[in-house]
Design a protein around this motif. Structure first.
Motif, PDB file in Angstrom:
ATOM      1  N   ARG A 169      -2.025   6.727   2.876  1.00 31.52           N
ATOM      2  CA  ARG A 169      -2.078   6.170   1.516  1.00 31.52           C
ATOM      3  C   ARG A 169      -0.670   5.840   1.021  1.00 31.52           C
ATOM      4  NH1 ARG A 169      -6.530   6.718  -1.944  1.00 31.52           N
ATOM      5  NH2 ARG A 169      -8.410   7.286  -0.786  1.00 31.52           N
ATOM      6  N   ALA A 170       0.253   6.755   1.239  1.00 29.06           N
ATOM      7  CA  ALA A 170       1.625   6.523   0.791  1.00 29.06           C
ATOM      8  C   ALA A 170       2.206   5.272   1.437  1.00 29.06           C
ATOM      9  CB  ALA A 170       2.491   7.739   1.120  1.00 29.06           C
ATOM     10  N   ALA A 171       1.940   5.064   2.717  1.00 32.45           N
ATOM     11  CA  ALA A 171       2.464   3.885   3.419  1.00 32.45           C
ATOM     12  C   ALA A 171       1.932   2.602   2.788  1.00 32.45           C
ATOM     13  CB  ALA A 171       2.098   3.946   4.900  1.00 32.45           C
ATOM     14  N   ALA A 172       0.665   2.607   2.410  1.00 32.79           N
ATOM     15  CA  ALA A 172       0.084   1.420   1.775  1.00 32.79           C
ATOM     16  C   ALA A 172       0.746   1.135   0.433  1.00 32.79           C
ATOM     17  CB  ALA A 172      -1.418   1.610   1.590  1.00 32.79           C
ATOM     18  N   TYR A 173       1.055   2.180  -0.319  1.00 34.51           N
ATOM     19  CA  TYR A 173       1.654   1.994  -1.641  1.00 34.51           C
ATOM     20  C   TYR A 173       3.124   1.586  -1.531  1.00 34.51           C
ATOM     21  CZ  TYR A 173      -2.566   4.694  -2.644  1.00 34.51           C
ATOM     22  OH  TYR A 173      -3.867   5.139  -2.695  1.00 34.51           O
ATOM     23  N   VAL A 174       3.824   2.133  -0.541  1.00 36.22           N
ATOM     24  CA  VAL A 174       5.213   1.736  -0.316  1.00 36.22           C
ATOM     25  C   VAL A 174       5.274   0.274   0.116  1.00 36.22           C
ATOM     26  CG1 VAL A 174       7.258   2.112   1.120  1.00 36.22           C
ATOM     27  CG2 VAL A 174       6.021   4.067   0.184  1.00 36.22           C
ATOM     28  N   ALA A 175       4.355  -0.125   0.980  1.00 33.88           N
ATOM     29  CA  ALA A 175       4.311  -1.518   1.413  1.00 33.88           C
ATOM     30  C   ALA A 175       4.037  -2.453   0.237  1.00 33.88           C
ATOM     31  CB  ALA A 175       3.246  -1.700   2.495  1.00 33.88           C
ATOM     32  N   ALA A 176       3.314  -1.948  -0.758  1.00 35.60           N
ATOM     33  CA  ALA A 176       3.000  -2.761  -1.937  1.00 35.60           C
ATOM     34  C   ALA A 176       4.154  -2.787  -2.931  1.00 35.60           C
ATOM     35  CB  ALA A 176       1.753  -2.205  -2.619  1.00 35.60           C
ATOM     36  N   GLY A 177       5.190  -1.974  -2.696  1.00 36.07           N
ATOM     37  CA  GLY A 177       6.359  -2.007  -3.566  1.00 36.07           C
ATOM     38  C   GLY A 177       6.662  -0.742  -4.322  1.00 36.07           C
ATOM     39  N   ALA A 178       5.922   0.340  -4.094  1.00 45.77           N
ATOM     40  CA  ALA A 178       6.168   1.593  -4.817  1.00 45.77           C
ATOM     41  C   ALA A 178       7.592   2.078  -4.583  1.00 45.77           C
ATOM     42  CB  ALA A 178       5.177   2.664  -4.384  1.00 45.77           C
ATOM     43  N   ASP A 179       8.227   2.544  -5.661  1.00 40.91           N
ATOM     44  CA  ASP A 179       9.596   3.051  -5.577  1.00 40.91           C
ATOM     45  C   ASP A 179       9.630   4.534  -5.263  1.00 40.91           C
ATOM     46  OD1 ASP A 179      11.168   0.619  -6.664  1.00 40.91           O
ATOM     47  OD2 ASP A 179       9.578   0.904  -8.144  1.00 40.91           O
ATOM     48  N   GLY A 180       8.526   5.229  -5.510  1.00 41.59           N
ATOM     49  CA  GLY A 180       8.437   6.653  -5.244  1.00 41.59           C
ATOM     50  C   GLY A 180       6.993   7.027  -4.992  1.00 41.59           C
ATOM     51  N   ILE A 181       6.783   8.164  -4.374  1.00 39.40           N
ATOM     52  CA  ILE A 181       5.438   8.672  -4.099  1.00 39.40           C
ATOM     53  C   ILE A 181       5.331  10.074  -4.673  1.00 39.40           C
ATOM     54  CG2 ILE A 181       3.802   9.422  -2.330  1.00 39.40           C
ATOM     55  CD1 ILE A 181       3.981   6.413  -2.486  1.00 39.40           C
ATOM     56  N   PHE A 182       4.270  10.299  -5.438  1.00 29.76           N
ATOM     57  CA  PHE A 182       4.026  11.581  -6.099  1.00 29.76           C
ATOM     58  C   PHE A 182       2.794  12.215  -5.467  1.00 29.76           C
ATOM     59  CE2 PHE A 182       2.738  13.525 -10.479  1.00 29.76           C
ATOM     60  CZ  PHE A 182       3.177  14.780 -10.077  1.00 29.76           C
ATOM     61  N   VAL A 183       2.942  13.432  -4.951  1.00 29.24           N
ATOM     62  CA  VAL A 183       1.818  14.135  -4.329  1.00 29.24           C
ATOM     63  C   VAL A 183       1.612  15.468  -5.043  1.00 29.24           C
ATOM     64  CG1 VAL A 183       0.754  14.907  -2.178  1.00 29.24           C
ATOM     65  CG2 VAL A 183       2.444  13.059  -2.126  1.00 29.24           C
ATOM     66  N   PRO A 184       0.933  15.444  -6.199  1.00 27.92           N
ATOM     67  CA  PRO A 184       0.665  16.712  -6.884  1.00 27.92           C
ATOM     68  C   PRO A 184      -0.331  17.544  -6.085  1.00 27.92           C
ATOM     69  CG  PRO A 184      -0.585  14.948  -7.909  1.00 27.92           C
ATOM     70  CD  PRO A 184       0.317  14.305  -6.895  1.00 27.92           C
TER      71      PRO A 184
END
Length: 257
Positions: free
Chosen positions: A156-171
């Motif tokens: 999931r994180a890889a998909a969001y980073v590819a879409a342009g996410a600057d950070g990933i939050f995993v609560p």
């Protein structure tokens, strides 16, 4: 430092989450370089549960109020308050115009996790509309207990980073080995909630770049308020508190900005 730069310092960015102007002012006076908001705290202030898309107006109003602060502000916009990426991007643009430096947007809600492609489309739409806004894409696998594995979370994180996410939050990720694996596999700053028993330096060694307090300060404030009232009722000493004059002075300074 810019909000982006604060994620690349010597220690993780400790981001306290405010629910109104006074709590944000208190965090700022305590020396924090940036302030976030908590959707739980904002929703609770309305008498509504978190995650039900009930806080769009209140969050935007809070963003406008906090946009006057001399520090970066990141706004928790739940899931963007819509399924349509264009509508989500339009809302994020309003938050950015209010002065926010970043937003936090989650891929889970009351109905569970959404498809990664659907959340990635929201992230991409926000970045297209607001390229300078720090988009912290939240992965709720561990928070909701769905697909709560390192592999699924990294996908999931890889998909969001590819879409342009600057950070990933995993609560909800609390095991040091899990956090270390996530940090190693995510090419942008990893954000976690406060992990009991882990200091900021220890999370740094795991690869974490941002630690959020989430709704913890709000919930602790409720407990403190009840503690004061019960102390008065039961004849016990009341705890120390910020003097009225100091709290009032903060608001006077803020009102004059």
């Amino acid at each position: 430092m810019t909000f982006h730069e604060l994620h690349h310092g010597d220690r993780p960015l400790i981001l306290p989450n405010a629910w109104d102007v006074p709590s944000a002012l208190a965090f700022l006076d305590a020396g924090f370089p940036a302030v976030g908001t908590t959707s739980f705290g904002v929703a609770a202030g309305l008498g509504r549960p978190d995650g039900e898309r009930a806080t769009a107006g209140a969050n935007l109003a809070l963003a406008r109020a906090l946009g006057r602060l001399p520090c970066p502000v990141s706004v928790d916009i739940e899931d963007g308050y819509a399924d349509d990426p264009g509508q989500v991007a339009a809302y994020a643009a309003e938050v950015a115009r209010a002065g926010a430096a970043g937003v936090n947007i989650e891929d889970g809600g009351t109905t569970g996790l959404v498809a990664p492609a659907a959340h990635a489309a929201k992230v991409a739409a926000i970045k297209q509309e607001c390229p300078n806004l720090f988009v912290n894409a939240r992965v709720d696998t561990y928070w909701l207990g769905e697909d709560a594995t390192v592999a699924a979370t990294l996908d999931r994180a890889a998909a969001y980073v590819a879409a342009g996410a600057d950070g990933i939050f995993v609560p909800g990720a609390v095991e040091p080995s899990v956090i270390a694996s996530l940090a190693a596999g995510i090419p942008v700053p990893l954000n976690v909630l406060v992990v009991p028993g882990l200091s900021a330096d220890e999370t740094a060694r795991l690869g974490v770049r941002r630690v959020s307090t989430g709704s913890l300060p709000y919930r602790a404030a409720l407990d403190a308020a009840v503690g004061v009232a019960t102390a008065v009722r039961d004849g016990r000493p009341v705890p120390a508190a910020t003097p009225y004059a100091d709290a009032q002075a903060r608001l006077v300074r803020y009102a004059r900005t």
